[in-house]
Scaffold this motif. Structure first.
Motif, PDB file in Angstrom:
ATOM      1  N   ALA A 152       0.837  -1.203   0.000  1.00 34.66           N
ATOM      2  CA  ALA A 152       0.000   0.000   0.000  1.00 34.66           C
ATOM      3  C   ALA A 152       0.872   1.253   0.000  1.00 34.66           C
ATOM      4  CB  ALA A 152      -0.926  -0.002   1.216  1.00 34.66           C
ATOM      5  N   GLY A 153       1.958   1.222   0.762  1.00 34.01           N
ATOM      6  CA  GLY A 153       2.874   2.363   0.807  1.00 34.01           C
ATOM      7  C   GLY A 153       3.521   2.626  -0.550  1.00 34.01           C
ATOM      8  N   LEU A 154       3.923   1.569  -1.232  1.00 41.88           N
ATOM      9  CA  LEU A 154       4.524   1.730  -2.555  1.00 41.88           C
ATOM     10  C   LEU A 154       3.505   2.246  -3.572  1.00 41.88           C
ATOM     11  CD1 LEU A 154       6.763  -1.477  -2.660  1.00 41.88           C
ATOM     12  CD2 LEU A 154       7.530   0.901  -2.417  1.00 41.88           C
ATOM     13  N   THR A 155       2.274   1.786  -3.471  1.00 39.83           N
ATOM     14  CA  THR A 155       1.219   2.271  -4.356  1.00 39.83           C
ATOM     15  C   THR A 155       0.970   3.758  -4.121  1.00 39.83           C
ATOM     16  OG1 THR A 155       0.189   0.084  -4.383  1.00 39.83           O
ATOM     17  CG2 THR A 155      -1.185   1.959  -5.056  1.00 39.83           C
ATOM     18  N   CYS A 163       7.849   9.465  -1.461  1.00 33.40           N
ATOM     19  CA  CYS A 163       8.222   8.175  -0.892  1.00 33.40           C
ATOM     20  C   CYS A 163       8.682   8.367   0.545  1.00 33.40           C
ATOM     21  CB  CYS A 163       9.312   7.513  -1.720  1.00 33.40           C
ATOM     22  SG  CYS A 163       9.743   5.861  -1.127  1.00 33.40           S
ATOM     23  N   ALA A 164       7.823   8.007   1.480  1.00 35.19           N
ATOM     24  CA  ALA A 164       8.153   8.143   2.903  1.00 35.19           C
ATOM     25  C   ALA A 164       9.376   7.300   3.257  1.00 35.19           C
ATOM     26  CB  ALA A 164       6.957   7.750   3.761  1.00 35.19           C
ATOM     27  N   LEU A 168      12.973   8.635   4.757  1.00 33.63           N
ATOM     28  CA  LEU A 168      13.605   8.100   5.973  1.00 33.63           C
ATOM     29  C   LEU A 168      15.022   7.591   5.678  1.00 33.63           C
ATOM     30  CD1 LEU A 168      10.607   6.157   7.568  1.00 33.63           C
ATOM     31  CD2 LEU A 168      11.672   8.257   8.415  1.00 33.63           C
ATOM     32  N   LEU A 169      15.171   6.859   4.587  1.00 35.03           N
ATOM     33  CA  LEU A 169      16.496   6.348   4.224  1.00 35.03           C
ATOM     34  C   LEU A 169      17.480   7.477   3.923  1.00 35.03           C
ATOM     35  CD1 LEU A 169      15.498   3.305   1.970  1.00 35.03           C
ATOM     36  CD2 LEU A 169      16.508   3.210   4.259  1.00 35.03           C
TER      37      LEU A 169
END
Length: 196
Positions: A152-155, A163-164, A168-169
């Motif tokens: 779901a996050g990638l979608t 891109c969360a 973060l990275l």
């Protein structure tokens, strides 16, 4: 449905011609300092995307001359261009395809310590989490929801062009590199001879 971003863009061939004919053109690379250290266009400055909002007022105030925005493939540069335009900066343009297109077109590149790009890191972490959660779901069925959450996050990332996980990275020491002097990058925006 999300509105398409309409940030002004230029292809690599036209960008190289513009730089050759207009020495005050500045390439602003919005990738992480680690990515910038790996490979960047000679003479470009590094102003990571996660610093653009923090210094938005100063960037808009100090920017002189023509500014070309670059990232790895175009997404982060487009986000930066949209933010800058919303804050009132004109003259910023995205280099279509970013460093990937620049290198493919044979553009000059300064190389340093090699690191994985942020997009590759996201694929590794997301894929690793999905794989691990599917394996663990053999013993703990609820672990499959972690894989669904990542999907779901990638979608969401694809639909919103954000891109969360990438943000973060980008904060990890690995991605900070030895560069990342935001004050020096901002000072170059208003260097003598760059005022339009």
């Amino acid at each position: 449905m999300t509105a398409r971003n309409t940030a002004p863009a230029i292809d690599v061939v036209d960008a190289r011609a513009l730089i050759a004919n207009n020495p005050d053109t500045l390439i602003v690379d919005v990738r992480t300092p680690g990515e910038f250290e790996t490979a960047h266009v000679p003479g470009s400055i590094n102003l990571p995307l996660d610093q653009v909002d923090t210094h938005l007022g100063r960037i808009v105030e100090d920017a002189g001359g023509r500014m070309l925005l670059m990232c790895q493939s175009g997404g982060r540069a487009t986000q930066a261009c949209t933010r800058l335009a919303a804050a009132g900066l004109t003259g910023a343009t995205v280099i279509n395809g970013g460093m990937n297109a620049w290198i493919a077109a044979g553009g000059p590149v300064e190389r340093g310590r090699q690191r994985w790009g942020l997009e590759r890191q996201v694929r590794l972490v997301a894929g690793g989490i999905v794989l691990l959660s599917i394996v663990i779901s053999s013993w703990l069925p609820e672990a499959r929801f972690v894989a669904g959450f990542i999907g779901a996050g990638l979608t969401f990332a694809a639909l919103t062009n954000t891109c969360a996980m990438g943000m973060l990275l980008a904060r990890l020491p690995y991605n900070r590199g030895s560069g990342g002097d935001v004050d020096a990058a901002l000072a170059r925006l208003n260097a003598p001879g760059r005022r339009a």
